[in-house]
Design an enzyme around this catalytic site. Structure first.
Site, PDB file in Angstrom:
ATOM      1  CB  ALA A 195      26.432  -7.108  -0.168  1.00 40.66           C
ATOM      2  NE  ARG A 196      26.613  -0.342  -0.825  1.00 40.47           N
ATOM      3  CZ  ARG A 196      25.972  -0.681  -1.931  1.00 40.47           C
ATOM      4  NH1 ARG A 196      26.253  -1.835  -2.534  1.00 40.47           N
ATOM      5  NH2 ARG A 196      25.057   0.113  -2.457  1.00 40.47           N
ATOM      6  CG  ASP A 212      31.680  -5.597  -7.723  1.00 34.23           C
ATOM      7  OD1 ASP A 212      32.547  -5.236  -8.550  1.00 34.23           O
ATOM      8  OD2 ASP A 212      30.537  -5.103  -7.681  1.00 34.23           O
ATOM      9  CD  GLU A 269      33.355   0.397  -3.201  1.00 30.36           C
ATOM     10  OE1 GLU A 269      32.660   1.143  -3.941  1.00 30.36           O
ATOM     11  OE2 GLU A 269      32.972  -0.716  -2.826  1.00 30.36           O
ATOM     12  CG  HIS A 275      30.834  -0.973  -6.285  1.00 27.05           C
ATOM     13  ND1 HIS A 275      30.695  -0.297  -5.104  1.00 27.05           N
ATOM     14  CD2 HIS A 275      29.633  -1.559  -6.509  1.00 27.05           C
ATOM     15  CE1 HIS A 275      29.467  -0.447  -4.625  1.00 27.05           C
ATOM     16  NE2 HIS A 275      28.804  -1.217  -5.471  1.00 27.05           N
ATOM     17  N   GLY A 307      28.828  -4.076  -9.899  1.00 27.67           N
ATOM     18  CA  GLY A 307      27.489  -4.631  -9.755  1.00 27.67           C
ATOM     19  C   GLY A 307      26.417  -3.904 -10.540  1.00 27.67           C
TER      20      GLY A 307
END
Length: 319
Positions: A237-238, A262, A267, A286, A288
């Site tokens: 998600a975050r 992820d 980031e 990341h 996703g």
């Protein structure tokens, strides 16, 4: 007609100009692609100060009020997706910037979530690396997910999709979020649990809530302490939804079996981050939404959005 300048931000994989036809606006716009993240806000503001149009990829470059103030020429900002927590919507409005988004075709994050679950429980990537390194025998003993319990935090569109995929693997699914009701769970075909029950009973927990003031730090030290020592946590998600310090402690002290992450509070994940040194943590940068289909969809809509804006017909406006 005066030509305008358009910046495409954070195109790490150098795909933006390949998956969409930017020639549609080439008669009015000069396009510059930035393939690397900016070192800091000051560097970003200096690089972007002469651009009237900016295309942002997800939340890779923040746009707080100070950024809008530093970009007096900015007229149009298009972000991938119809929501971007890194953009100050009110600031965009106050500075007269038209803010638009792009719509998703399919969300590829749900399959990635299942991929992380499979990697954690079957060690596919680890064993693949050992095979390529010349190791003769397997090292890891897997865990079967059929019959195990998946705890889903957030039963929106993505959480529901993950639930159905998990059920296809034979998993039992329970869910919780601050506003979730037993009735909504019944509609989705999953069991309802309190937050305490979910963390105490689930074999794997996966996070699918939107980042906001109420969800920041939603998964904290007390929650992780309730997890079984054989349980895993997955977050696609975050990053800030999970207390990273508490997670680091739980993993370092082997209080839980492992995690698949992820998304991160910062980031790209710093190269010296302690997460990178843990062997019970599966890390992805990341991924996703990082698919060819996704990029093609977003960048094509960005071109369409710029063309429509020139015609006074701005589409998919956010503010």
């Amino acid at each position: 007609m005066t030509r305008l300048r358009c910046a495409i931000l954070d195109d790490y994989l150098d795909v933006a100009l390949k998956v969409a036809d930017w020639s549609q606006i080439a008669d009015r716009v000069d396009v510059t692609v930035f393939n690397q993240p900016f070192a800091n806000a000051e560097t970003a503001a200096s690089a972007l100060k002469d651009f009237e149009i900016i295309c942002a990829m997800r939340e890779r470059t923040p746009f707080p009020r100070t950024m809008f103030a530093a970009l007096p020429k900015l007229k149009l900002l298009i972000t991938s997706g119809m929501r971007n927590a890194a953009i100050d919507m009110e600031a965009a409005k106050d500075h007269g910037v038209v803010l638009c988004g792009t719509q998703w075709g399919r969300d590829p994050t749900a399959p990635l979530t299942m991929g992380l679950i499979l990697e954690l429980t079957r060690n596919i990537g680890r064993e693949n690396a050992r095979m390529h390194a010349g190791e003769p025998l397997q090292k890891f003993v897997g865990m079967e997910i059929e019959g195990r319990t998946l705890g889903v935090i957030g039963l929106g569109k993505l959480g529901t999709k993950v639930s159905k995929l998990a059920q296809a693997f034979g998993m039992n699914v329970i869910a919780w979020s601050p506003n979730l009701t037993p009735e909504k769970c019944a509609e989705a075909g999953v069991g309802y649990a309190s937050k305490e029950e979910l963390f105490a009973t689930a074999d794997i927990i996966t996070v699918h809530v939107v980042l906001g003031p109420r969800s920041r730090g939603l998964v904290g030290r007390e929650d992780l302490a309730r997890m079984k020592p054989t349980a895993y946590l997955v977050n696609t998600a975050r990053g800030p939804i999970v207390d990273e310090g508490a997670l680091l402690e739980a993993l370092t002290q082997n209080k839980i079996a492992g995690a698949g992450i992820d998304v991160f509070s910062v980031e790209p994940l710093p190269v010296d981050h302690p997460f990178r040194k843990l062997d019970n943590l599966v890390l992805t940068p990341h991924l996703g939404y990082v698919t060819e289909d996704s990029f093609r969809n977003h960048y094509r809509q960005m071109v369409e959005g710029i063309d429509a804006w020139f015609k006074g017909e701005a589409t998919r406006k956010l503010a």
